[in-house]
Design an enzyme around this catalytic site. Structure first.
Site, short mmCIF file in Angstrom:
data_model
loop_
_atom_site.label_atom_id
_atom_site.label_comp_id
_atom_site.label_asym_id
_atom_site.label_seq_id
_atom_site.Cartn_x
_atom_site.Cartn_y
_atom_site.Cartn_z
N LYS A 11 0.84 -1.21 0.00
CA LYS A 11 0.00 0.00 0.00
C LYS A 11 0.88 1.26 0.00
CE LYS A 11 -3.88 -2.25 2.38
NZ LYS A 11 -4.81 -2.14 3.54
N TYR A 51 -12.52 -2.48 -3.56
CA TYR A 51 -13.07 -2.43 -2.20
C TYR A 51 -14.60 -2.40 -2.17
CZ TYR A 51 -8.47 -1.90 0.03
OH TYR A 51 -7.19 -2.11 0.51
N ASN A 118 -1.94 -0.21 7.04
CA ASN A 118 -1.35 -1.48 7.49
C ASN A 118 -0.48 -2.16 6.43
OD1 ASN A 118 -3.36 -2.31 5.81
ND2 ASN A 118 -4.61 -3.27 7.39
N HIS A 121 -2.05 -5.47 1.37
CA HIS A 121 -3.33 -6.15 1.14
C HIS A 121 -3.03 -7.56 0.65
CE1 HIS A 121 -7.29 -7.10 -0.50
NE2 HIS A 121 -6.63 -7.62 -1.53
N GLU A 132 -9.87 -10.02 -7.82
CA GLU A 132 -8.90 -8.93 -7.64
C GLU A 132 -7.77 -9.00 -8.68
OE1 GLU A 132 -7.79 -9.32 -3.52
OE2 GLU A 132 -9.77 -8.69 -2.83
P1 DAT Z 1 -7.82 -6.81 5.55
O1 DAT Z 1 -6.99 -5.82 4.76
O2 DAT Z 1 -7.07 -7.33 6.74
O3 DAT Z 1 -8.40 -7.90 4.69
P2 DAT Z 1 -10.46 -5.61 5.52
O4 DAT Z 1 -10.63 -6.20 4.16
O5 DAT Z 1 -11.51 -5.90 6.54
O6 DAT Z 1 -9.05 -5.99 6.15
O7 DAT Z 1 -10.40 -4.01 5.40
C1 DAT Z 1 -9.71 -3.38 4.33
C2 DAT Z 1 -8.81 -2.32 4.90
O8 DAT Z 1 -9.61 -1.27 5.51
C3 DAT Z 1 -7.88 -2.80 6.02
O9 DAT Z 1 -6.69 -3.34 5.51
C4 DAT Z 1 -7.66 -1.55 6.81
C5 DAT Z 1 -8.98 -0.80 6.69
N1 DAT Z 1 -9.87 -1.09 7.82
C6 DAT Z 1 -10.58 -2.24 8.04
N2 DAT Z 1 -11.34 -2.16 9.14
C7 DAT Z 1 -11.12 -0.91 9.65
C8 DAT Z 1 -11.61 -0.22 10.79
N3 DAT Z 1 -12.51 -0.76 11.62
N4 DAT Z 1 -11.16 1.04 11.01
C9 DAT Z 1 -10.27 1.61 10.17
N5 DAT Z 1 -9.77 1.02 9.07
C10 DAT Z 1 -10.18 -0.23 8.81
MG MG Z 2 -9.73 -7.68 3.07
#
Ligand code: DAT
Ligand code: MG
Length: 139
Positions: A11, A51, A118, A121, A132
């Protein structure tokens, strides 16, 4: 045997912090094959497809803005059980809680922003991976 492909993104925070090499090195040391790799700054349209599952969530717009904020490195990995294997290397979503030894646990932290930055991805299922990879690299 379950030969899979997964989409990994370094990212914008990972690229800006010059952690691309560190992250790709961890993937290579683990033993997965990199079969596609490119750097680009994604458009809003691409990110809205990527997303789509998060539309309507409070972090959705900050997430799209963050992902558009600079270059990302998009990678396709191949290997047996690489989808769960890369998720294991990455660690859990919140860097604060991600286990030491993982990419997010070792290199990430909470910056107090509306979206978790973080570093990486990784696709979360074979269906997501196929979808994707199509979005980022074409069919
Ligand atoms: P991941 O990337 O671990 O698969 P995800 O698909 O649930 O997580 O969410 C996509 C991204 O959005 C994630 O990498 C970071 C952000 N994110 C997820 N949940 C969040 C939250 N509760 N508050 C802030 N950012 C969040
Ligand atoms: Mg995810």
């Amino acid at each position: 045997m379950s030969l899979e492909r997964t989409l990994v993104l370094v990212k914008p925070d990972g690229v800006k912090r010059h952690l691309t090499g560190e992250i790709l090195s961890r993937i290579e040391r683990k033993g997965y094959d990199i079969v596609e790799l490119k750097q680009l700054t994604p458009s809003r349209e691409l990110l809205e497809q990527h997303y789509a599952e998060h539309v309507g969530k409070p972090f959705y717009e900050p997430l799209v803005e963050f992902m558009m904020s600079g270059p990302v490195v998009a990678v396709v990995l191949e290997g047996n059980r690489v989808i769960e294997g890369f998720r294991s290397l990455a660690g859990t979503t919140e860097p604060t809680l991600a286990a030491p030894g993982t990419i997010r646990g070792d290199l990430g932290r909470d910056w107090g922003l509306k979206v978790q930055q973080n570093l990486v991805h990784g696709s979360d299922s074979p269906e997501s991976a196929a979808r994707e990879i199509g979005i980022w690299f074409g069919a």
